[in-house]
Design a protein around this motif. Structure first.
Motif, PDB file in Angstrom:
ATOM      1  N   ARG A  56       0.852  -1.196   0.000  1.00 55.13           N
ATOM      2  CA  ARG A  56       0.000   0.000   0.000  1.00 55.13           C
ATOM      3  C   ARG A  56       0.885   1.243   0.000  1.00 55.13           C
ATOM      4  O   ARG A  56       1.936   1.268   0.655  1.00 55.13           O
ATOM      5  CB  ARG A  56      -0.899   0.032   1.247  1.00 55.13           C
ATOM      6  CG  ARG A  56      -1.814  -1.148   1.348  1.00 55.13           C
ATOM      7  CD  ARG A  56      -2.944  -1.054   0.333  1.00 55.13           C
ATOM      8  NE  ARG A  56      -3.788  -2.230   0.400  1.00 55.13           N
ATOM      9  CZ  ARG A  56      -3.988  -3.062  -0.621  1.00 55.13           C
ATOM     10  NH1 ARG A  56      -3.403  -2.857  -1.770  1.00 55.13           N
ATOM     11  NH2 ARG A  56      -4.773  -4.092  -0.489  1.00 55.13           N
ATOM     12  N   ARG A  57       0.420   2.252  -0.721  1.00 54.00           N
ATOM     13  CA  ARG A  57       1.158   3.523  -0.706  1.00 54.00           C
ATOM     14  C   ARG A  57       1.152   4.072   0.699  1.00 54.00           C
ATOM     15  O   ARG A  57       0.110   4.208   1.320  1.00 54.00           O
ATOM     16  CB  ARG A  57       0.513   4.527  -1.647  1.00 54.00           C
ATOM     17  CG  ARG A  57       0.705   4.179  -3.082  1.00 54.00           C
ATOM     18  CD  ARG A  57       0.138   5.253  -3.965  1.00 54.00           C
ATOM     19  NE  ARG A  57      -0.030   4.697  -5.303  1.00 54.00           N
ATOM     20  CZ  ARG A  57      -0.568   5.352  -6.301  1.00 54.00           C
ATOM     21  NH1 ARG A  57      -1.016   6.567  -6.118  1.00 54.00           N
ATOM     22  NH2 ARG A  57      -0.679   4.787  -7.466  1.00 54.00           N
ATOM     23  N   HIS A  58       2.337   4.377   1.172  1.00 56.92           N
ATOM     24  CA  HIS A  58       2.485   4.860   2.544  1.00 56.92           C
ATOM     25  C   HIS A  58       2.660   6.385   2.552  1.00 56.92           C
ATOM     26  O   HIS A  58       2.058   7.074   3.354  1.00 56.92           O
ATOM     27  CB  HIS A  58       3.662   4.146   3.200  1.00 56.92           C
ATOM     28  CG  HIS A  58       3.839   4.433   4.640  1.00 56.92           C
ATOM     29  ND1 HIS A  58       2.905   4.104   5.590  1.00 56.92           N
ATOM     30  CD2 HIS A  58       4.848   5.034   5.307  1.00 56.92           C
ATOM     31  CE1 HIS A  58       3.328   4.476   6.774  1.00 56.92           C
ATOM     32  NE2 HIS A  58       4.501   5.044   6.632  1.00 56.92           N
ATOM     33  N   ARG A  59       3.520   6.867   1.661  1.00 58.79           N
ATOM     34  CA  ARG A  59       3.697   8.317   1.540  1.00 58.79           C
ATOM     35  C   ARG A  59       4.399   8.637   0.222  1.00 58.79           C
ATOM     36  O   ARG A  59       4.986   7.765  -0.401  1.00 58.79           O
ATOM     37  CB  ARG A  59       4.466   8.908   2.721  1.00 58.79           C
ATOM     38  CG  ARG A  59       5.924   8.623   2.756  1.00 58.79           C
ATOM     39  CD  ARG A  59       6.569   9.247   3.995  1.00 58.79           C
ATOM     40  NE  ARG A  59       8.010   9.222   3.837  1.00 58.79           N
ATOM     41  CZ  ARG A  59       8.791  10.286   3.907  1.00 58.79           C
ATOM     42  NH1 ARG A  59       8.286  11.460   4.163  1.00 58.79           N
ATOM     43  NH2 ARG A  59      10.089  10.171   3.732  1.00 58.79           N
ATOM     44  N   ARG A  60       4.299   9.883  -0.177  1.00 58.59           N
ATOM     45  CA  ARG A  60       4.968  10.368  -1.388  1.00 58.59           C
ATOM     46  C   ARG A  60       5.708  11.641  -1.027  1.00 58.59           C
ATOM     47  O   ARG A  60       5.229  12.440  -0.235  1.00 58.59           O
ATOM     48  CB  ARG A  60       3.951  10.664  -2.480  1.00 58.59           C
ATOM     49  CG  ARG A  60       3.214   9.425  -2.941  1.00 58.59           C
ATOM     50  CD  ARG A  60       2.192   9.779  -3.959  1.00 58.59           C
ATOM     51  NE  ARG A  60       2.898   9.829  -5.235  1.00 58.59           N
ATOM     52  CZ  ARG A  60       2.308   9.896  -6.390  1.00 58.59           C
ATOM     53  NH1 ARG A  60       1.014   9.963  -6.468  1.00 58.59           N
ATOM     54  NH2 ARG A  60       3.012   9.918  -7.500  1.00 58.59           N
ATOM     55  N   TYR A  61       6.878  11.828  -1.637  1.00 55.69           N
ATOM     56  CA  TYR A  61       7.625  13.054  -1.397  1.00 55.69           C
ATOM     57  C   TYR A  61       8.540  13.340  -2.578  1.00 55.69           C
ATOM     58  O   TYR A  61       8.887  12.441  -3.348  1.00 55.69           O
ATOM     59  CB  TYR A  61       8.433  12.974  -0.090  1.00 55.69           C
ATOM     60  CG  TYR A  61       9.463  11.864  -0.057  1.00 55.69           C
ATOM     61  CD1 TYR A  61      10.788  12.113  -0.402  1.00 55.69           C
ATOM     62  CD2 TYR A  61       9.111  10.569   0.314  1.00 55.69           C
ATOM     63  CE1 TYR A  61      11.732  11.095  -0.369  1.00 55.69           C
ATOM     64  CE2 TYR A  61      10.051   9.556   0.352  1.00 55.69           C
ATOM     65  CZ  TYR A  61      11.360   9.830   0.006  1.00 55.69           C
ATOM     66  OH  TYR A  61      12.286   8.823   0.030  1.00 55.69           O
ATOM     67  N   VAL A  62       8.915  14.581  -2.721  1.00 56.60           N
ATOM     68  CA  VAL A  62       9.854  14.994  -3.761  1.00 56.60           C
ATOM     69  C   VAL A  62      11.259  14.770  -3.225  1.00 56.60           C
ATOM     70  O   VAL A  62      11.556  15.095  -2.069  1.00 56.60           O
ATOM     71  CB  VAL A  62       9.633  16.468  -4.152  1.00 56.60           C
ATOM     72  CG1 VAL A  62      10.703  16.946  -5.121  1.00 56.60           C
ATOM     73  CG2 VAL A  62       8.245  16.644  -4.761  1.00 56.60           C
TER      74      VAL A  62
END
Length: 88
Positions: free
Chosen positions: A58-64
């Motif tokens: 599962r997607r946990h987090r996104r960041y640049v």
């Protein structure tokens, strides 16, 4: 447990090798009592992201990416997490 740098050569893709490797990593973690497996993938790795999601990550987090290039190119990293049932 962090899964790092899993890849399959292009001419061997589509044969189920990546799926088998990922399942082996999940089994390894489960047998050793880990609570989760976490991995990062770049926004451009569409096939890898689709595989992880099919396997139950599962997607946990996104960041640049926190570098000048990352910000300039808007290079997005997605962290996936697979919670292992039955572990404390």
């Amino acid at each position: 447990l962090a899964l790092k740098r899993m890849s399959v050569r292009k001419d061997y893709r589509g044969l189920g090798i990546a799926k088998a490797l990922a399942r082996t990593a999940l089994d390894f973690a489960r047998r050793r009592g880990y609570r989760a497996v976490v991995l990062n993938t770049l926004m451009l790795q569409h096939e890898a992201r689709a595989l992880y999601e099919r396997l139950g990550f599962r997607r946990h987090r996104r960041y640049v990416l926190p570098t000048a290039y990352g910000r300039l190119a808007n290079c997005t990293i997605t962290t996936y997490r697979y919670d292992l049932p039955g572990t404390p």
